[in-house]
Design a protein around this motif. Structure first.
Motif, PDB file in Angstrom:
ATOM      1  N   PRO A  10       0.852  -1.194   0.000  1.00  0.00           N
ATOM      2  CA  PRO A  10       0.000   0.000   0.000  1.00  0.00           C
ATOM      3  C   PRO A  10       0.889   1.246   0.000  1.00  0.00           C
ATOM      4  CG  PRO A  10       0.072  -0.963   2.196  1.00  0.00           C
ATOM      5  CD  PRO A  10       0.897  -1.856   1.311  1.00  0.00           C
ATOM      6  N   ASP A  40      -2.590   4.597  -3.218  1.00  0.00           N
ATOM      7  CA  ASP A  40      -3.819   4.958  -2.504  1.00  0.00           C
ATOM      8  C   ASP A  40      -4.100   6.459  -2.651  1.00  0.00           C
ATOM      9  OD1 ASP A  40      -6.063   4.630  -0.950  1.00  0.00           O
ATOM     10  OD2 ASP A  40      -4.981   4.488   0.950  1.00  0.00           O
ATOM     11  N   ASN A  68      -8.261   8.199  -1.510  1.00  0.00           N
ATOM     12  CA  ASN A  68      -7.519   7.613  -0.412  1.00  0.00           C
ATOM     13  C   ASN A  68      -8.480   6.896   0.539  1.00  0.00           C
ATOM     14  OD1 ASN A  68      -6.407   8.522   2.689  1.00  0.00           O
ATOM     15  ND2 ASN A  68      -5.063   7.323   1.365  1.00  0.00           N
ATOM     16  N   ALA A  74      -6.334  -0.752   0.650  1.00  0.00           N
ATOM     17  CA  ALA A  74      -5.287  -0.953  -0.360  1.00  0.00           C
ATOM     18  C   ALA A  74      -4.807  -2.404  -0.358  1.00  0.00           C
ATOM     19  CB  ALA A  74      -4.123   0.001  -0.096  1.00  0.00           C
TER      20      ALA A  74
END
Length: 326
Positions: A10, A40, A68, A74
């Motif tokens: 991530p 992200d 996000n 993620a």
């Protein structure tokens, strides 16, 4: 052909460290891997760094999210792209980096011991830029094997076994496990234990092959806030509920220890005036739950007495720790 390692990273506001992380993966002695770079919606240059390395090396795949949503989401996206019926799964944080033999050693450990996942130790580093690897003497390596169930009983290892990085999992362990996206903090602590529970055998090494960048600005060390404290407490409640559903009394007993310790940690860390309502709530939870340690065969009578005394006043523990550690 060697088994495929599927790596999930991530990425958010990681431009300062990301290239170092990716180069350490690219230079692995074990070469059959694919890396899912989950951008992200990072507002910095992280996406450009990801695109550059993916153009240089087809093993790096860039997945860009429109907004996000945090590391739990993620990682779940990465698991959605991975083939969970073959090979292995590894998680790496974007500000960390790995020793060149990291994948190779984890695979060898796992295969040689016929384990479900392998786990190496961590080197904490404050170095921001350089690829600095500590000297490692493999001849002095110490390993031990343990069942997933028994690992979950090891309170001394709890803080580290809950971390999702530093480990190589058989992909199948993740087929029905995903990260809880409700958490802003400690999402791996709310998840990794479920995978460990499924593991018949775990092999653990003391070699420090994972370099963890120790930043005071990281999510878990960026100061106290109510969301972080409540998330930490709720992850422990998740474990109690999970073990209760599985009818695992010994694991539930240990989960109560972690739960009570988390409550006591909240009370130690928070100001009585600023967090008055939160402290009142968790102190009530402690008094309702402390008796759950009495039947626990894994802790001493002395420890049980401490938990009993702490119900009188939470500051007793703070005084005890001060006297013990100075």
């Amino acid at each position: 052909m060697k088994d495929l390692i599927q790596v999930i990273i991530p990425i958010y506001k990681a431009q300062e460290f990301l290239y170092r992380c990716l180069i350490s993966i690219k230079n692995q002695t074990y070469t059959n891997f694919i890396v899912y770079l989950i951008n992200d919606a990072s507002p910095d240059n992280s996406l450009e760094i990801c695109r550059k390395i993916s153009q240089e090396d087809a093993r790096f795949k860039v997945i860009s999210l429109l907004k996000n949503s945090g590391p739990a989401h993620a990682r779940n996206v990465g698991l959605g792209y991975a083939d969970l019926k073959q090979g292995y799964i590894a998680f790496i944080d974007a500000d960390d980096y790995i020793e060149p033999r990291y994948f190779e050693h984890l695979v060898n450990l796992l295969k040689d011991s016929d384990a479900d996942f392998s786990w190496v130790s961590v080197n904490n580093t404050f170095e921001k830029e350089k690829l600095v690897f500590p000297e490692i003497d493999c001849d002095k390596e110490k390993t031990f094997s343990i069942t997933g169930h028994d690992l979950l009983l090891r309170e001394d290892l709890r803080l580290m076994y809950l971390m999702v990085w530093g480990k190589l999992f058989k992909s199948s362990l993740w087929e029905d496990v995903r990260f809880n996206e409700a958490y802003h903090y400690f999402e791996d602590g709310a998840t990794t234990f479920k995978v460990i529970y499924k593991a018949g055998k775990v092999i653990v090494s003391d070699l420090k092959l994972y370099n963890y960048y120790y930043s005071e600005n990281s999510a878990t060390r960026s100061g106290i806030n109510t969301t972080k404290l409540i998330d930490g407490l709720n992850t422990e409640i998740d474990k109690i509920d999970f073990y209760k559903e599985k009818n695992e009394k010994d694991l539930m007993d240990m989960a109560y220890i972690a739960y009570l310790n988390t409550i006591l940690g909240i009370l130690r860390q928070t100001d009585k005036r600023q967090y008055k309502n939160l402290r009142s709530k968790v102190w009530k939870l402690y008094r309702q739950s402390y008796k759950n340690v009495f039947d626990n065969k894994n802790i001493s009578n002395t420890q049980k007495l401490k938990y009993c005394l702490y119900r009188i006043n939470p500051d007793i523990q703070k005084l005890y720790l001060k006297l013990k550690f100075g």
